[in-house]
Write a protein that holds these residues in place. Structure first.
Motif, PDB file in Angstrom:
ATOM      1  N   ASP A   5     -20.192 -20.789  -4.290  1.00  0.00           N
ATOM      2  CA  ASP A   5     -21.475 -21.128  -4.887  1.00  0.00           C
ATOM      3  C   ASP A   5     -21.581 -22.644  -4.910  1.00  0.00           C
ATOM      4  OD1 ASP A   5     -22.038 -18.440  -5.349  1.00  0.00           O
ATOM      5  OD2 ASP A   5     -21.078 -18.470  -7.324  1.00  0.00           O
ATOM      6  N   GLU A   6     -22.800 -23.130  -4.912  1.00  0.00           N
ATOM      7  CA  GLU A   6     -23.031 -24.565  -4.796  1.00  0.00           C
ATOM      8  C   GLU A   6     -24.132 -24.986  -5.765  1.00  0.00           C
ATOM      9  OE1 GLU A   6     -23.495 -27.603  -0.968  1.00  0.00           O
ATOM     10  OE2 GLU A   6     -24.120 -25.510  -0.796  1.00  0.00           O
ATOM     11  N   TYR A   7     -23.911 -26.073  -6.468  1.00  0.00           N
ATOM     12  CA  TYR A   7     -24.894 -26.578  -7.422  1.00  0.00           C
ATOM     13  C   TYR A   7     -25.058 -28.086  -7.211  1.00  0.00           C
ATOM     14  CZ  TYR A   7     -23.606 -22.200  -9.781  1.00  0.00           C
ATOM     15  OH  TYR A   7     -23.337 -20.887 -10.067  1.00  0.00           O
ATOM     16  N   GLY A   8     -26.285 -28.566  -7.312  1.00  0.00           N
ATOM     17  CA  GLY A   8     -26.524 -29.998  -7.227  1.00  0.00           C
ATOM     18  C   GLY A   8     -26.734 -30.502  -5.809  1.00  0.00           C
ATOM     19  N   ASN A   9     -26.911 -31.813  -5.709  1.00  0.00           N
ATOM     20  CA  ASN A   9     -27.225 -32.487  -4.457  1.00  0.00           C
ATOM     21  C   ASN A   9     -25.959 -32.830  -3.683  1.00  0.00           C
ATOM     22  OD1 ASN A   9     -28.006 -34.398  -2.461  1.00  0.00           O
ATOM     23  ND2 ASN A   9     -29.770 -35.021  -3.700  1.00  0.00           N
ATOM     24  N   LEU A  17     -14.705 -26.802  -8.435  1.00  0.00           N
ATOM     25  CA  LEU A  17     -14.433 -26.092  -9.680  1.00  0.00           C
ATOM     26  C   LEU A  17     -13.696 -24.794  -9.363  1.00  0.00           C
ATOM     27  CD1 LEU A  17     -17.893 -26.508 -11.507  1.00  0.00           C
ATOM     28  CD2 LEU A  17     -15.821 -27.880 -11.813  1.00  0.00           C
ATOM     29  N   LEU A  18     -12.453 -24.687  -9.825  1.00  0.00           N
ATOM     30  CA  LEU A  18     -11.620 -23.516  -9.530  1.00  0.00           C
ATOM     31  C   LEU A  18     -11.499 -22.656 -10.779  1.00  0.00           C
ATOM     32  CD1 LEU A  18      -8.870 -25.384  -7.474  1.00  0.00           C
ATOM     33  CD2 LEU A  18     -10.878 -24.164  -6.605  1.00  0.00           C
ATOM     34  N   HIS A  19     -12.154 -21.514 -10.766  1.00  0.00           N
ATOM     35  CA  HIS A  19     -12.283 -20.663 -11.944  1.00  0.00           C
ATOM     36  C   HIS A  19     -10.978 -19.952 -12.309  1.00  0.00           C
ATOM     37  CE1 HIS A  19     -12.273 -16.982  -9.514  1.00  0.00           C
ATOM     38  NE2 HIS A  19     -13.133 -17.560  -8.685  1.00  0.00           N
ATOM     39  N   GLY A  20     -10.956 -19.378 -13.482  1.00  0.00           N
ATOM     40  CA  GLY A  20      -9.802 -18.615 -13.946  1.00  0.00           C
ATOM     41  C   GLY A  20      -9.760 -17.236 -13.321  1.00  0.00           C
ATOM     42  N   ALA A  21      -8.679 -16.517 -13.554  1.00  0.00           N
ATOM     43  CA  ALA A  21      -8.469 -15.194 -12.957  1.00  0.00           C
ATOM     44  C   ALA A  21      -9.613 -14.236 -13.291  1.00  0.00           C
ATOM     45  CB  ALA A  21      -7.146 -14.613 -13.434  1.00  0.00           C
ATOM     46  N   ALA A  22     -10.245 -13.702 -12.251  1.00  0.00           N
ATOM     47  CA  ALA A  22     -11.294 -12.673 -12.361  1.00  0.00           C
ATOM     48  C   ALA A  22     -12.545 -13.145 -13.082  1.00  0.00           C
ATOM     49  CB  ALA A  22     -10.741 -11.418 -13.049  1.00  0.00           C
ATOM     50  N   ALA A  23     -12.688 -14.456 -13.305  1.00  0.00           N
ATOM     51  CA  ALA A  23     -13.822 -14.981 -14.075  1.00  0.00           C
ATOM     52  C   ALA A  23     -14.557 -16.046 -13.262  1.00  0.00           C
ATOM     53  CB  ALA A  23     -13.349 -15.554 -15.404  1.00  0.00           C
ATOM     54  N   LEU A  24     -15.401 -15.614 -12.336  1.00  0.00           N
ATOM     55  CA  LEU A  24     -16.078 -16.517 -11.414  1.00  0.00           C
ATOM     56  C   LEU A  24     -16.809 -17.650 -12.122  1.00  0.00           C
ATOM     57  CD1 LEU A  24     -17.079 -17.219  -8.526  1.00  0.00           C
ATOM     58  CD2 LEU A  24     -19.000 -15.665  -8.953  1.00  0.00           C
ATOM     59  N   ASP A  25     -17.507 -17.337 -13.214  1.00  0.00           N
ATOM     60  CA  ASP A  25     -18.326 -18.340 -13.883  1.00  0.00           C
ATOM     61  C   ASP A  25     -17.622 -18.984 -15.079  1.00  0.00           C
ATOM     62  OD1 ASP A  25     -20.867 -18.413 -12.358  1.00  0.00           O
ATOM     63  OD2 ASP A  25     -20.899 -16.275 -12.846  1.00  0.00           O
ATOM     64  N   CYS A  28     -19.402 -22.007 -16.486  1.00  0.00           N
ATOM     65  CA  CYS A  28     -20.828 -21.906 -16.814  1.00  0.00           C
ATOM     66  C   CYS A  28     -21.274 -23.036 -17.741  1.00  0.00           C
ATOM     67  CB  CYS A  28     -21.136 -20.546 -17.441  1.00  0.00           C
ATOM     68  SG  CYS A  28     -20.248 -20.200 -18.984  1.00  0.00           S
ATOM     69  N   GLY A  29     -20.388 -23.460 -18.620  1.00  0.00           N
ATOM     70  CA  GLY A  29     -20.710 -24.536 -19.557  1.00  0.00           C
ATOM     71  C   GLY A  29     -20.662 -25.911 -18.944  1.00  0.00           C
ATOM     72  N   GLN A  30     -20.196 -25.999 -17.685  1.00  0.00           N
ATOM     73  CA  GLN A  30     -20.117 -27.294 -16.997  1.00  0.00           C
ATOM     74  C   GLN A  30     -21.076 -27.365 -15.804  1.00  0.00           C
ATOM     75  OE1 GLN A  30     -17.025 -25.576 -17.891  1.00  0.00           O
ATOM     76  NE2 GLN A  30     -17.341 -26.772 -19.762  1.00  0.00           N
ATOM     77  N   TYR A  31     -21.815 -26.304 -15.523  1.00  0.00           N
ATOM     78  CA  TYR A  31     -22.742 -26.336 -14.396  1.00  0.00           C
ATOM     79  C   TYR A  31     -23.813 -27.411 -14.567  1.00  0.00           C
ATOM     80  CZ  TYR A  31     -20.826 -21.877 -12.648  1.00  0.00           C
ATOM     81  OH  TYR A  31     -20.007 -20.878 -12.160  1.00  0.00           O
ATOM     82  N   GLY A  32     -24.037 -27.846 -15.798  1.00  0.00           N
ATOM     83  CA  GLY A  32     -24.995 -28.919 -16.055  1.00  0.00           C
ATOM     84  C   GLY A  32     -24.586 -30.242 -15.428  1.00  0.00           C
ATOM     85  N   PHE A  33     -23.319 -30.359 -15.050  1.00  0.00           N
ATOM     86  CA  PHE A  33     -22.845 -31.572 -14.380  1.00  0.00           C
ATOM     87  C   PHE A  33     -23.535 -31.742 -13.021  1.00  0.00           C
ATOM     88  CE2 PHE A  33     -18.591 -32.925 -16.381  1.00  0.00           C
ATOM     89  CZ  PHE A  33     -18.939 -32.428 -17.632  1.00  0.00           C
ATOM     90  N   ALA A  34     -24.211 -30.696 -12.553  1.00  0.00           N
ATOM     91  CA  ALA A  34     -24.895 -30.740 -11.260  1.00  0.00           C
ATOM     92  C   ALA A  34     -26.029 -31.762 -11.249  1.00  0.00           C
ATOM     93  CB  ALA A  34     -25.445 -29.358 -10.903  1.00  0.00           C
ATOM     94  N   GLU A  35     -26.426 -32.256 -12.412  1.00  0.00           N
ATOM     95  CA  GLU A  35     -27.440 -33.306 -12.454  1.00  0.00           C
ATOM     96  C   GLU A  35     -26.909 -34.608 -11.857  1.00  0.00           C
ATOM     97  OE1 GLU A  35     -28.715 -33.698 -16.464  1.00  0.00           O
ATOM     98  OE2 GLU A  35     -29.477 -31.639 -16.615  1.00  0.00           O
ATOM     99  N   GLU A  36     -25.569 -34.777 -11.915  1.00  0.00           N
ATOM    100  CA  GLU A  36     -24.953 -36.014 -11.415  1.00  0.00           C
ATOM    101  C   GLU A  36     -24.005 -35.789 -10.249  1.00  0.00           C
ATOM    102  OE1 GLU A  36     -23.146 -38.119 -14.887  1.00  0.00           O
ATOM    103  OE2 GLU A  36     -23.961 -36.374 -15.944  1.00  0.00           O
ATOM    104  N   TYR A  37     -23.491 -34.554 -10.117  1.00  0.00           N
ATOM    105  CA  TYR A  37     -22.476 -34.261  -9.124  1.00  0.00           C
ATOM    106  C   TYR A  37     -22.857 -33.061  -8.264  1.00  0.00           C
ATOM    107  CZ  TYR A  37     -19.673 -37.275 -12.150  1.00  0.00           C
ATOM    108  OH  TYR A  37     -19.227 -38.343 -12.895  1.00  0.00           O
ATOM    109  N   ILE A  40     -18.956 -27.377  -6.257  1.00  0.00           N
ATOM    110  CA  ILE A  40     -18.580 -26.288  -5.354  1.00  0.00           C
ATOM    111  C   ILE A  40     -17.687 -25.312  -6.131  1.00  0.00           C
ATOM    112  CG2 ILE A  40     -17.192 -25.674  -3.336  1.00  0.00           C
ATOM    113  CD1 ILE A  40     -19.727 -26.860  -2.452  1.00  0.00           C
ATOM    114  N   VAL A  41     -18.061 -24.032  -6.135  1.00  0.00           N
ATOM    115  CA  VAL A  41     -17.298 -23.004  -6.856  1.00  0.00           C
ATOM    116  C   VAL A  41     -16.856 -21.917  -5.866  1.00  0.00           C
ATOM    117  CG1 VAL A  41     -17.294 -21.370  -8.777  1.00  0.00           C
ATOM    118  CG2 VAL A  41     -18.722 -23.429  -8.903  1.00  0.00           C
TER     119      VAL A  41
END
Length: 255
Positions: A5-9, A17-25, A28-37, A40-41
C-alpha cells in the motif's frame, strides 16, 4: 513483487512501514505522516495480500529489499513494529547505506526457548480465533482501525493456519546471532512499552548495545502502543526524524 500500500507523494522522502504479525494496518495512527512523507506498507507474510504465506524471514527480507530497490531512491527511512521491527533490524544490517534512519518498536530479538514453545503450543487455538470475524473486527476497533481496515483484517485473517501463526514465533530474530548489528552506524531508535514482558525489555537493552541506537520505554503502554498510543508515539517519531534530517543537513554543509 510483494504487494504494498502507498500513501502520500512519491516526491517526498520515503518511509518504509513494516507492520506487526498479521496486522497490516499496525500504523493506522501514523498514516497521517503522508502529509510530509511518502509511505510504503508492504503486505508481509501472514497479512493482507500475503495472508496465506508462512513467515520465513530470509525470503521476506529479499522481497522487501526488491521493493526498496524498485523505488529508485538513494536512502529511505524504516519503521517496524514487533515482527516488522525484527525485519527492520535485518534490513539495516544487510544494507545500512540504503537507510537514513531506522525505528524499532517492540522488537523481540531475545527469543527464550520456553517462550517460543509456549506460543507455538497456542498456535492452533489462536489461528482458530482469527477466523471469528466479529472478534477480529472488535480487535480492529480497539486498535482504532477504520471500519474498512477492520473489515479487511477480518477477511484476510480467515487464511490464518496454525503453521502460519507458529512461524511468527519459531522464526524470531536472535540478535546475538547477528554480530554485524554492532557495527551498523545508521541513526536508530528502539522503543518498547512499560507494560510489556521482560523479554521485550531485555531486547531493548540488546538493541541499545549499539551506540547509534537510542532506546526508550513508553510509559503506560503495552505491546500495541503504535495503534493505542499514537498521540504519545507520533511526537517522538517526528522529533527523532527531524533530528536525523538536521544532522544530515549539517553534515552536508560541513562537506
Amino acid at each position: 513483487m510483494i504487494h504494498f500500500d502507498e500513501y502520500g507523494n512519491r516526491d517526498n522522502p520515503t518511509i518504509l512501514l513494516l507492520h506487526g504479525a498479521a496486522a497490516l494496518d499496525t500504523f493506522c495512527g501514523q498514516y497521517g505522516f503522508a502529509e510530509e512523507y511518502h509511505l510504503i506498507v508492504p503486505h508481509l507474510y501472514g497479512a493482507g495480500k500475503s495472508a496465506g504465506k508462512v513467515y520465513e524471514p530470509e525470503g521476506m527480507k529479499r522481497e522487501v529489499l526488491s521493493l526498496v530497490d524498485s523505488l529508485h531512491k538513494d536512502k529511505i527511512g524504516v519503521i517496524g513494529h514487533s515482527l516488522g521491527a525484527q525485519l527492520a533490524v535485518m534490513l539495516v544490517c544487510e544494507r545500512p547505506a540504503q537507510f537514513y534512519f531506522a525505528v524499532f518498536l517492540s522488537a523481540w530479538v531475545n527469543p527464550a526457548p520456553k517462550t517460543v514453545k509456549m506460543y507455538s503450543r497456542m498456535a492452533g487455538m489462536m489461528a482458530g480465533l482469527l477466523h471469528w470475524k466479529r472478534l477480529v473486527r472488535f480487535q480492529g476497533k480497539y486498535w482504532h482501525y477504520t471500519k474498512a481496515q477492520a473489515d479487511y483484517m477480518a477477511e484476510y485473517s480467515k487464511q490464518m493456519t496454525p503453521q502460519i501463526y507458529r512461524s511468527f514465533f519459531e522464526n524470531t530474530l536472535d540478535l546475538r546471532r547477528l554480530p554485524v548489528y554492532s557495527a551498523v552506524d545508521v541513526p536508530m531508535l528502539a522503543i518498547c512499552g512499560s507494560g510489556e514482558v521482560k523479554d521485550m525489555k531485555t531486547s531493548l537493552t540488546l538493541l541499545g548495545s549499539n551506540p547509534h541506537c537510542r532506546t526508550m520505554v513508553l510509559s503506560k503502554a503495552g505491546h500495541d502502543f503504535p495503534m493505542r498510543k499514537a498521540d504519545k508515539l507520533n511526537p517522538i517519531l517526528r522529533e527523532f526524524i527531524s533530528g536525523v534530517k538536521a544532522e544530515e543537513k549539517k553534515s552536508r554543509t560541513a562537506e
